[in-house]
Design a protein around this motif. Structure first.
Motif, PDB file in Angstrom:
ATOM      1  N   LEU A 183       0.831  -1.206   0.000  1.00  0.00           N
ATOM      2  CA  LEU A 183       0.000   0.000   0.000  1.00  0.00           C
ATOM      3  C   LEU A 183       0.868   1.261   0.000  1.00  0.00           C
ATOM      4  CD1 LEU A 183      -2.855  -0.954   2.481  1.00  0.00           C
ATOM      5  CD2 LEU A 183      -3.083  -0.547   0.022  1.00  0.00           C
ATOM      6  N   GLY A 184       2.105   1.127   0.422  1.00  0.00           N
ATOM      7  CA  GLY A 184       3.029   2.258   0.459  1.00  0.00           C
ATOM      8  C   GLY A 184       3.813   2.398  -0.835  1.00  0.00           C
ATOM      9  N   THR A 185       4.888   3.153  -0.765  1.00  0.00           N
ATOM     10  CA  THR A 185       5.683   3.417  -1.961  1.00  0.00           C
ATOM     11  C   THR A 185       7.102   2.869  -1.871  1.00  0.00           C
ATOM     12  OG1 THR A 185       6.344   5.561  -1.062  1.00  0.00           O
ATOM     13  CG2 THR A 185       4.406   5.533  -2.510  1.00  0.00           C
ATOM     14  N   ASP A 186       7.515   2.373  -0.720  1.00  0.00           N
ATOM     15  CA  ASP A 186       8.884   1.900  -0.508  1.00  0.00           C
ATOM     16  C   ASP A 186       9.023   0.447  -0.968  1.00  0.00           C
ATOM     17  OD1 ASP A 186      11.384   1.153   0.371  1.00  0.00           O
ATOM     18  OD2 ASP A 186      11.058   1.715   2.466  1.00  0.00           O
ATOM     19  N   GLN A 187       9.555   0.261  -2.167  1.00  0.00           N
ATOM     20  CA  GLN A 187       9.681  -1.086  -2.721  1.00  0.00           C
ATOM     21  C   GLN A 187      10.728  -1.931  -1.989  1.00  0.00           C
ATOM     22  OE1 GLN A 187       7.300  -2.300  -5.010  1.00  0.00           O
ATOM     23  NE2 GLN A 187       6.548  -0.380  -4.154  1.00  0.00           N
ATOM     24  N   LYS A 188      11.650  -1.292  -1.299  1.00  0.00           N
ATOM     25  CA  LYS A 188      12.602  -2.043  -0.467  1.00  0.00           C
ATOM     26  C   LYS A 188      11.857  -2.687   0.699  1.00  0.00           C
ATOM     27  CE  LYS A 188      16.568  -3.572   0.889  1.00  0.00           C
ATOM     28  NZ  LYS A 188      16.956  -4.859   0.366  1.00  0.00           N
ATOM     29  N   ALA A 189      10.904  -1.968   1.298  1.00  0.00           N
ATOM     30  CA  ALA A 189      10.083  -2.529   2.374  1.00  0.00           C
ATOM     31  C   ALA A 189       9.222  -3.674   1.843  1.00  0.00           C
ATOM     32  CB  ALA A 189       9.206  -1.451   3.004  1.00  0.00           C
ATOM     33  N   VAL A 190       8.755  -3.551   0.615  1.00  0.00           N
ATOM     34  CA  VAL A 190       7.978  -4.619  -0.019  1.00  0.00           C
ATOM     35  C   VAL A 190       8.851  -5.859  -0.169  1.00  0.00           C
ATOM     36  CG1 VAL A 190       6.821  -5.331  -2.163  1.00  0.00           C
ATOM     37  CG2 VAL A 190       6.389  -3.051  -1.199  1.00  0.00           C
ATOM     38  N   GLU A 191      10.061  -5.673  -0.691  1.00  0.00           N
ATOM     39  CA  GLU A 191      10.966  -6.805  -0.871  1.00  0.00           C
ATOM     40  C   GLU A 191      11.299  -7.455   0.475  1.00  0.00           C
ATOM     41  OE1 GLU A 191      15.457  -7.945  -2.431  1.00  0.00           O
ATOM     42  OE2 GLU A 191      14.649  -5.981  -2.948  1.00  0.00           O
ATOM     43  N   ARG A 234      -9.194  -1.488   1.530  1.00  0.00           N
ATOM     44  CA  ARG A 234      -7.906  -0.994   1.051  1.00  0.00           C
ATOM     45  C   ARG A 234      -7.517  -1.836  -0.158  1.00  0.00           C
ATOM     46  NH1 ARG A 234      -9.093   2.947   2.830  1.00  0.00           N
ATOM     47  NH2 ARG A 234      -8.414   3.943   4.743  1.00  0.00           N
ATOM     48  N   ASN A 235      -7.918  -1.373  -1.327  1.00  0.00           N
ATOM     49  CA  ASN A 235      -7.680  -2.112  -2.561  1.00  0.00           C
ATOM     50  C   ASN A 235      -6.221  -1.919  -2.989  1.00  0.00           C
ATOM     51  OD1 ASN A 235      -7.547  -3.139  -5.153  1.00  0.00           O
ATOM     52  ND2 ASN A 235      -9.579  -2.417  -5.709  1.00  0.00           N
ATOM     53  N   VAL A 236      -5.414  -2.890  -2.666  1.00  0.00           N
ATOM     54  CA  VAL A 236      -3.987  -2.822  -2.952  1.00  0.00           C
ATOM     55  C   VAL A 236      -3.713  -2.834  -4.456  1.00  0.00           C
ATOM     56  CG1 VAL A 236      -3.555  -5.314  -2.838  1.00  0.00           C
ATOM     57  CG2 VAL A 236      -1.748  -3.726  -2.162  1.00  0.00           C
ATOM     58  N   PHE A 237      -4.637  -3.351  -5.247  1.00  0.00           N
ATOM     59  CA  PHE A 237      -4.418  -3.489  -6.687  1.00  0.00           C
ATOM     60  C   PHE A 237      -4.909  -2.298  -7.506  1.00  0.00           C
ATOM     61  CE2 PHE A 237      -4.631  -7.891  -5.090  1.00  0.00           C
ATOM     62  CZ  PHE A 237      -3.340  -8.256  -5.402  1.00  0.00           C
ATOM     63  N   ALA A 238      -5.754  -1.459  -6.945  1.00  0.00           N
ATOM     64  CA  ALA A 238      -6.246  -0.254  -7.631  1.00  0.00           C
ATOM     65  C   ALA A 238      -6.188   0.897  -6.638  1.00  0.00           C
ATOM     66  CB  ALA A 238      -7.659  -0.469  -8.162  1.00  0.00           C
ATOM     67  N   GLN A 239      -4.987   1.281  -6.281  1.00  0.00           N
ATOM     68  CA  GLN A 239      -4.806   2.256  -5.207  1.00  0.00           C
ATOM     69  C   GLN A 239      -5.293   3.651  -5.553  1.00  0.00           C
ATOM     70  OE1 GLN A 239      -0.954   1.838  -3.306  1.00  0.00           O
ATOM     71  NE2 GLN A 239      -1.035  -0.363  -3.648  1.00  0.00           N
ATOM     72  N   GLU A 240      -5.475   3.925  -6.831  1.00  0.00           N
ATOM     73  CA  GLU A 240      -6.056   5.210  -7.209  1.00  0.00           C
ATOM     74  C   GLU A 240      -7.527   5.272  -6.790  1.00  0.00           C
ATOM     75  OE1 GLU A 240      -6.474   2.389 -10.635  1.00  0.00           O
ATOM     76  OE2 GLU A 240      -4.855   2.941  -9.301  1.00  0.00           O
ATOM     77  N   MET A 241      -8.111   4.120  -6.500  1.00  0.00           N
ATOM     78  CA  MET A 241      -9.479   4.007  -5.970  1.00  0.00           C
ATOM     79  C   MET A 241      -9.408   3.071  -4.771  1.00  0.00           C
ATOM     80  SD  MET A 241     -11.527   3.510  -9.514  1.00  0.00           S
ATOM     81  CE  MET A 241     -10.975   1.825  -9.476  1.00  0.00           C
ATOM     82  N   LEU A 242      -8.736   3.509  -3.763  1.00  0.00           N
ATOM     83  CA  LEU A 242      -8.378   2.679  -2.617  1.00  0.00           C
ATOM     84  C   LEU A 242      -9.561   1.948  -1.988  1.00  0.00           C
ATOM     85  CD1 LEU A 242      -5.820   1.971  -1.054  1.00  0.00           C
ATOM     86  CD2 LEU A 242      -6.276   3.919   0.422  1.00  0.00           C
ATOM     87  N   GLU A 243     -10.735   2.545  -2.023  1.00  0.00           N
ATOM     88  CA  GLU A 243     -11.891   1.950  -1.359  1.00  0.00           C
ATOM     89  C   GLU A 243     -12.821   1.218  -2.316  1.00  0.00           C
ATOM     90  OE1 GLU A 243     -13.617   5.016   1.055  1.00  0.00           O
ATOM     91  OE2 GLU A 243     -11.896   5.026   2.394  1.00  0.00           O
ATOM     92  N   CYS A 244     -12.368   0.948  -3.524  1.00  0.00           N
ATOM     93  CA  CYS A 244     -13.176   0.223  -4.497  1.00  0.00           C
ATOM     94  C   CYS A 244     -13.078  -1.275  -4.223  1.00  0.00           C
ATOM     95  CB  CYS A 244     -12.709   0.518  -5.916  1.00  0.00           C
ATOM     96  SG  CYS A 244     -13.728  -0.300  -7.171  1.00  0.00           S
ATOM     97  N   GLY A 245     -14.199  -1.905  -4.026  1.00  0.00           N
ATOM     98  CA  GLY A 245     -14.237  -3.339  -3.778  1.00  0.00           C
ATOM     99  C   GLY A 245     -15.308  -3.672  -2.762  1.00  0.00           C
ATOM    100  N   GLU A 246     -15.316  -4.921  -2.374  1.00  0.00           N
ATOM    101  CA  GLU A 246     -16.305  -5.393  -1.404  1.00  0.00           C
ATOM    102  C   GLU A 246     -15.672  -6.434  -0.504  1.00  0.00           C
ATOM    103  OE1 GLU A 246     -19.409  -7.384  -3.546  1.00  0.00           O
ATOM    104  OE2 GLU A 246     -18.085  -8.972  -4.185  1.00  0.00           O
ATOM    105  N   GLN A 247     -16.183  -6.515   0.682  1.00  0.00           N
ATOM    106  CA  GLN A 247     -15.743  -7.546   1.611  1.00  0.00           C
ATOM    107  C   GLN A 247     -16.571  -8.782   1.323  1.00  0.00           C
ATOM    108  OE1 GLN A 247     -15.691  -6.354   5.721  1.00  0.00           O
ATOM    109  NE2 GLN A 247     -15.361  -8.432   6.446  1.00  0.00           N
ATOM    110  N   GLN A 248     -15.924  -9.861   0.904  1.00  0.00           N
ATOM    111  CA  GLN A 248     -16.642 -11.074   0.534  1.00  0.00           C
ATOM    112  C   GLN A 248     -16.923 -11.989   1.723  1.00  0.00           C
ATOM    113  OE1 GLN A 248     -14.440 -12.935  -2.729  1.00  0.00           O
ATOM    114  NE2 GLN A 248     -16.107 -12.278  -4.031  1.00  0.00           N
ATOM    115  N   THR A 249     -16.098 -11.925   2.737  1.00  0.00           N
ATOM    116  CA  THR A 249     -16.317 -12.751   3.915  1.00  0.00           C
ATOM    117  C   THR A 249     -16.441 -11.838   5.130  1.00  0.00           C
ATOM    118  OG1 THR A 249     -13.938 -13.014   4.301  1.00  0.00           O
ATOM    119  CG2 THR A 249     -15.029 -14.714   2.967  1.00  0.00           C
TER     120      THR A 249
END
Length: 164
Positions: A52-60, A146-161
């Protein structure tokens, strides 16, 4: 373009919710197994938060920690058909989109496990109909979508469970 994505999400979300398959009852697990899966999901949440952040070193770093932990639970992950091979491709040198692609490849069996196995109730499955991707989110840490895959629309999605 972001406005188009927003309206697509806004108007297609009720349709996606109507088409959502019912989630079967989860299988009870031995306490030790549930605890081990919970530890793996906690490390997945750390990777999720890093993405969700921008630090790719933290991701790695988070991906490497999840891989290392997973090696100590190899038989358990194999039973659930979870492989860390996609995570091994995550790198600080990659663009964020590429790391998200690798993370997305890792998730499907993990999502299935969360849907079907009695793991920690705070971990739930979310889905975005626009990008047709699911992710796992700890609702005790991120109650809102928190839609990690479409962060330009962070709240797009639904809770399935809704296990909590």
């Amino acid at each position: 373009m972001n406005y188009l994505l927003f309206f697509f999400c806004l108007f297609n979300l009720p349709l996606a919710m109507a088409e959502q398959a019912s989630v079967p009852a989860r299988t009870a697990l031995a306490t030790a197994v549930e605890s081990n899966l919970g530890t793996i999901l906690a490390h997945n949440q750390k990777l999720f938060s890093a993405l969700l952040g921008t630090d790719q070193k933290a991701v790695e770093t988070s991906a490497r920690e999840l891989i290392a932990l997973s090696k100590s639970h190899g038989a358990l992950l194999k039973k659930h058909k979870i492989t860390t091979t996609p995570l091994e491709k995550i790198s600080a040198a990659n663009p964020k989109a590429k790391n998200l692609e690798h993370y997305s490849a890792f998730l499907p069996p993990v999502v299935e496990m969360v849907k079907t196995q009695s793991v920690a109730k705070t971990y739930n499955v979310f889905y975005c109909p626009m990008i047709q991707k699911s992710w796992i989110q700890d609702i005790s840490k991120h109650a809102a979508i928190r839609n990690v895959f479409a962060q330009e629309m962070l709240e797009c999605g639904e809770q399935q469970t809704k296990f909590m």
